[in-house]
Design an enzyme around this catalytic site. Structure first.
Site, PDB file in Angstrom:
ATOM      1  N   CYS A  12       0.716  -1.204  -0.112  1.00 24.20           N
ATOM      2  CA  CYS A  12      -0.062  -0.070  -0.118  1.00 24.20           C
ATOM      3  C   CYS A  12       0.789   1.321   0.014  1.00 24.20           C
ATOM      4  O   CYS A  12       2.141   1.253  -0.547  1.00 24.20           O
ATOM      5  CB  CYS A  12      -0.840   0.012   1.033  1.00 24.20           C
ATOM      6  SG  CYS A  12      -0.089   0.248   2.827  1.00 24.20           S
ATOM      7  N   ASN A  15       2.320   1.461   4.459  1.00 25.05           N
ATOM      8  CA  ASN A  15       2.625   0.379   5.198  1.00 25.05           C
ATOM      9  C   ASN A  15       2.174   0.361   6.385  1.00 25.05           C
ATOM     10  O   ASN A  15       2.690  -0.366   7.457  1.00 25.05           O
ATOM     11  CB  ASN A  15       4.077  -0.137   4.738  1.00 25.05           C
ATOM     12  CG  ASN A  15       4.178  -1.588   5.494  1.00 25.05           C
ATOM     13  OD1 ASN A  15       5.238  -2.147   5.619  1.00 25.05           O
ATOM     14  ND2 ASN A  15       3.134  -2.484   5.061  1.00 25.05           N
ATOM     15  N   CYS A  17      -1.646   0.883   7.176  1.00 24.37           N
ATOM     16  CA  CYS A  17      -2.976   0.544   7.655  1.00 24.37           C
ATOM     17  C   CYS A  17      -3.516  -0.653   6.727  1.00 24.37           C
ATOM     18  O   CYS A  17      -3.698  -1.765   7.179  1.00 24.37           O
ATOM     19  CB  CYS A  17      -3.752   1.932   7.014  1.00 24.37           C
ATOM     20  SG  CYS A  17      -3.484   3.434   8.090  1.00 24.37           S
ATOM     21  N   ARG A  18      -3.562  -0.438   5.455  1.00 26.56           N
ATOM     22  CA  ARG A  18      -3.982  -1.367   4.603  1.00 26.56           C
ATOM     23  C   ARG A  18      -3.123  -2.688   4.387  1.00 26.56           C
ATOM     24  O   ARG A  18      -3.635  -3.860   4.688  1.00 26.56           O
ATOM     25  CB  ARG A  18      -4.294  -0.829   3.296  1.00 26.56           C
ATOM     26  CG  ARG A  18      -5.469   0.227   3.069  1.00 26.56           C
ATOM     27  CD  ARG A  18      -5.623   0.961   1.767  1.00 26.56           C
ATOM     28  NE  ARG A  18      -4.469   1.709   1.511  1.00 26.56           N
ATOM     29  CZ  ARG A  18      -4.312   2.218   0.189  1.00 26.56           C
ATOM     30  NH1 ARG A  18      -5.249   2.118  -0.588  1.00 26.56           N
ATOM     31  NH2 ARG A  18      -3.137   3.224   0.091  1.00 26.56           N
ATOM     32  N   SER A  19      -1.959  -2.652   4.089  1.00 26.63           N
ATOM     33  CA  SER A  19      -1.112  -3.686   4.133  1.00 26.63           C
ATOM     34  C   SER A  19      -0.830  -4.445   5.169  1.00 26.63           C
ATOM     35  O   SER A  19      -0.802  -5.606   5.080  1.00 26.63           O
ATOM     36  CB  SER A  19       0.106  -3.301   3.221  1.00 26.63           C
ATOM     37  OG  SER A  19       0.957  -2.379   3.908  1.00 26.63           O
ATOM     38  N   ASP A 129      -8.104   3.516   1.355  1.00 27.21           N
ATOM     39  CA  ASP A 129      -7.205   4.124   2.199  1.00 27.21           C
ATOM     40  C   ASP A 129      -8.071   4.815   3.520  1.00 27.21           C
ATOM     41  O   ASP A 129      -8.797   5.605   3.480  1.00 27.21           O
ATOM     42  CB  ASP A 129      -6.386   5.024   1.913  1.00 27.21           C
ATOM     43  CG  ASP A 129      -5.240   5.402   2.865  1.00 27.21           C
ATOM     44  OD1 ASP A 129      -5.333   4.937   3.984  1.00 27.21           O
ATOM     45  OD2 ASP A 129      -4.378   5.881   2.464  1.00 27.21           O
TER      46      ASP A 129
END
Length: 167
Positions: A12, A15, A17-19, A129
């Site tokens: 993402c 690195n 939040c999402r990933s 995001d």
């Protein structure tokens, strides 16, 4: 690329939040499946602003609420070696995919994809995001990445024992 486990890298922007949420969901689903020990998961960001930092506190809380501990993860930036070390680089959104492909050496571009698309859960789908949102945004991301993690387990379980899923 060396032999051994199938290696997936979730990417993402920062690195945090999402990933890391996707990494946590994937690890949990893989460890609870016959794929345990046969698939390795990591995550990275296209930017290095948060390198060395833990995931966002809201991401940690969200994952914890689902029984997954991501507090020990640390952000890192995508590096050139990742294109050699990982079979697949799975991106959160189209911007990350574009950036990853721009950095990809010859022959590696075809091993990059959108996570949700590659998992087969949302064609051309993007993980939004949640950084500027609240806990409900993180929960929405969790639902997307956990559904994708289940689908990834199914996809990898269906592959021939001796093969890596090819583009």
């Amino acid at each position: 690329m060396s032999a051994g486990p199938t290696r997936l890298l979730v990417v993402c922007l920062g690195n945090i939040c999402r990933s890391p949420l996707a990494e946590g969901a994937l690890r949990a689903r893989i460890e609870a499946s016959p794929l345990a020990g046969r698939v390795m998961v990591d995550s990275a960001g296209t930017g290095g602003w948060h390198a060395g930092e833990p995931p966002d506190r809201r991401a940690i809380a969200c994952a914890r609420g689902h029984g997954v501990d991501i507090a020990g993860l640390r952000a890192r930036q995508l590096r050139a070696r990742d294109f050699e070390d990982f079979h697949w680089l799975l991106c959160a959104d189209a911007d990350n995919l574009r950036d990853v492909r721009a950095l990809a050496p010859p022959g590696a571009r075809e091993r990059t994809a959108l996570l949700l698309d590659w998992a087969g859960t949302v064609p051309h789908g993007e993980v939004p995001d949640p950084y500027y949102g609240d806990g409900s945004h993180f929960e929405g991301v969790w639902q997307l990445v956990d559904t994708a993690a289940r689908a990834v387990v199914d996809r990898l379980s269906a592959r021939p024992a001796s093969g890596i899923i090819r583009p």
